[in-house]
Design an enzyme around this catalytic site. Structure first.
Site, PDB file in Angstrom:
ATOM      1  CG  PHE A 293     -11.624 -23.485  23.259  1.00  0.00           C
ATOM      2  CD1 PHE A 293     -12.790 -24.134  22.902  1.00  0.00           C
ATOM      3  CD2 PHE A 293     -10.428 -24.004  22.796  1.00  0.00           C
ATOM      4  CE1 PHE A 293     -12.747 -25.269  22.105  1.00  0.00           C
ATOM      5  CE2 PHE A 293     -10.380 -25.127  22.010  1.00  0.00           C
ATOM      6  CZ  PHE A 293     -11.550 -25.764  21.661  1.00  0.00           C
ATOM      7  CD  GLU A 294      -9.058 -27.316  26.634  1.00  0.00           C
ATOM      8  OE1 GLU A 294      -7.943 -27.626  27.113  1.00  0.00           O
ATOM      9  OE2 GLU A 294      -9.790 -28.125  26.052  1.00  0.00           O
ATOM     10  N   GLY A 295      -7.913 -21.334  27.767  1.00  0.00           N
ATOM     11  CA  GLY A 295      -6.872 -20.363  28.071  1.00  0.00           C
ATOM     12  C   GLY A 295      -6.481 -19.603  26.822  1.00  0.00           C
TER      13      GLY A 295
END
Length: 568
Positions: free
Chosen positions: A386-388
């Protein structure tokens, strides 16, 4: 109306791809004033005091960190660490914020995630892009913990390709927006203040949606493998009318607001993971000193010591990368997008490897329900996603580096593999430049003399990175955008160079200040740089000598056969 700043700023990592070391951006290592350090320690001590009574396993069982904990954290200002004091926050800079944030990561990965969702990405868009009226309206409640924030981006059909949003916002005649669509995997999605990203006829928009608005619905809550105390929701918008004054920035700014928010948020993940790694190391030391086998403590054995040494060295590297990057943010005049992405990738990958080593050192104990490392196994695996997602961020770093160099090579587009006569004219300046760079590679300026050898080796790596980047451009042309294995190697090489730069910058400061433990820090820095340099060399070498064709063909045949198709 607040709009997105489009000023072009210098980037340390983009310069690396062009063979240049922008030493002035990274040396000396950023440091806080004595007053700021004292304040950070006071705030950190306050956080430790609150968290002393926090039970991660209880939070996991109950599915929430607890409203009482949120309230107490809010009363101490810990829910609004970077929010300006005029709005009830503590007004910390990025480095100071991340140092306090480490305390959450040290205690519990889930707690760090909940705090990050609220602060690092949930509240951050308002902090960065809100008007004075918007800040006065929402930030006091968010900083106090009376309300919680969410960052609402991911959709059922949109993950890494965040530009292709399907949620729609239609501007009405009175300036309001009519919002329709669905989001998923939203932390704090059932809470109070949601920054929602949508597509419109005027471009992407960022809208503040509040709990209780007509047409807004959430749930059911997702059941996850880990992070069970984090509320992860599905969020739906059915003709939700969002007032004109709830627009962040201007129409068309939405995508940039989302990206810039994530760039700011990713580095706090790096420091939270560093905090978690310190906890893994502490648990491992306690266990291997206390546990005896074959008549002596486990810590006496070389393979155990190797894992402990590796963790110590990697914590130093991740810390250095993280706080060099936060220092770039605090400077306010640099582009830190690539450094933020590399820090997130390195921290989340390395944190997972460190956890694996810690579990191995504990043996069967860590596999038992109730052990903190068993819970960490459930929680930490999401961080590379997550978050990229890490692979997407690697492509992001490499493509930006390739673009930077291509802009300095106007003849690259003329190269055609099918026209060797023309290719000779393009390759000639490449070969000449390659020889010149090898004779006179750039060097970092400001590294302590006791680290001169490592600084020189760093310069050689930068020169080779530039060569391989140019070689990739000339070999593949525009098709380099599809060569993801090339991108991965370039990104990992650049990340290794940046990590060494951070370590050399930090250790140089320790040596220049003649700290008591500066020689031990020097040895640690040298060991890290040696290990990292070997990794960089492998990645750069693999750009020329690899089995990519075999892997591509095998992947194609595996897909065609529907899986493993070999029998004994």
């Amino acid at each position: 109306m607040t709009s997105v700043d489009r000023t072009v700023r210098p980037s340390f990592t983009k310069s690396l791809f062009a063979g240049r070391i922008a030493s002035e951006l990274v040396l000396p290592f950023p440091h806080m004033s004595a007053a700021e350090k004292a304040r950070v320690e006071t705030v950190s001590a306050s956080a430790r005091e609150v968290l002393a009574g926090y039970d991660p396993l209880k939070a996991e069982r109950e599915g929430w960190i607890g409203d009482d904990l949120v309230r107490e954290l809010g009363e101490r200002g810990l829910m609004g660490l970077f929010v300006s004091e005029e709005y009830g926050g503590l007004g910390l800079g990025q480095s100071a914020y991340c140092r306090v944030y480490e305390e959450f990561g040290r205690v519990d990965g889930t707690l760090a995630t909940v705090m990050g969702v609220h602060q690092s990405i949930g509240t951050k868009p308002l902090h960065l892009y809100g008007t004075d009226d918007q800040k006065a309206r929402w930030l006091p409640d968010l900083a106090s913990g009376r309300k919680l924030a969410a960052f609402v981006l991911t959709e059922p059909n949109v993950g890494s390709d965040a530009y292709a949003l399907e949620t729609r916002a239609e501007r009405q005649s009175d300036g309001s927006w009519l919002l329709n669509g669905e989001k998923r995997w939203i932390g704090n999605g059932d809470k109070d203040v949601l920054t929602v990203f949508a597509q419109s006829d005027l471009g992407h928009v960022a809208l503040i949606v509040e709990k209780g608005m007509d047409g807004l619905s959430t749930g059911p809550r997702f059941e996850t493998h880990g992070l069970k105390a984090n509320h992860l929701q599905r969020v739906r918008f059915n003709d939700v009318r969002v007032p004109a004054e709830n627009l962040l920035g201007e129409p068309g700014d939405g995508f940039r607001i989302a990206v810039n928010t994530l760039n700011n948020g990713r580095m706090s993940m790096g420091t939270a993971i560093a905090g978690g790694m310190k906890r893994f190391l502490q648990l491992s030391l306690e266990h291997t000193e206390a546990r005896h086998q074959f008549g002596r403590p486990l810590a006496d054995f070389e393979m155990v010591g190797d894992k402990l040494a590796w963790m110590t060295q990697q914590i130093y590297g991740i810390e250095s990368m993280s706080y060099l990057t936060t220092g770039l943010v605090d400077r306010g005049d640099t582009d830190f997008a690539l450094e933020s992405a590399m820090t997130k990738v390195a921290a989340s990958d390395t944190g997972w490897y460190a956890l694996n080593r810690a579990v191995q050192l504990h043996g069967g104990e860590a596999y038992m329900e109730g052990h903190p490392l068993s819970k960490a196994l459930r929680d930490f695996r999401i961080f590379p996603i997550f978050e990229g997602a890490n692979d997407v961020l690697r492509a992001f770093v490499a493509l930006n580096g390739l673009k930077t160099l291509s802009e300095e090579l106007p003849d690259v587009a003329s190269l055609s593999i099918g026209a060797p006569g023309r290719a000779l004219g393009v390759l000639a300046p490449y070969v000449a430049g390659r020889v010149q760079r090898r004779l006179r590679p750039d060097r970092p300026v400001g590294v302590h003399p006791e680290l001169a050898k490592q600084a020189a080796e760093l310069g050689d790596q930068v020169s080779r990175l530039r060569e391989r980047t140019e070689g990739a451009l000339r070999k593949h042309g525009r098709k380099v955008q599809e060569r993801q294995l090339v991108q991965k190697r370039l990104a990992d090489a650049a990340s290794g160079i940046y990590a060494q730069t951070a370590v050399l910058s930090r250790a140089s400061t320790a040596l220049q200040e003649a700290r008591v433990d500066s020689d031990a820090e020097r040895r640690l820095a040298v060991g890290f740089c040696k290990q990292s340099a070997r990794g960089v060399s492998r990645q750069l070498r693999a750009l020329e000598v690899n089995d990519d064709r075999h892997a591509t063909e095998l992947a194609a045949s595996t897909r065609a056969s529907g899986g493993y198709d070999f029998t004994l």
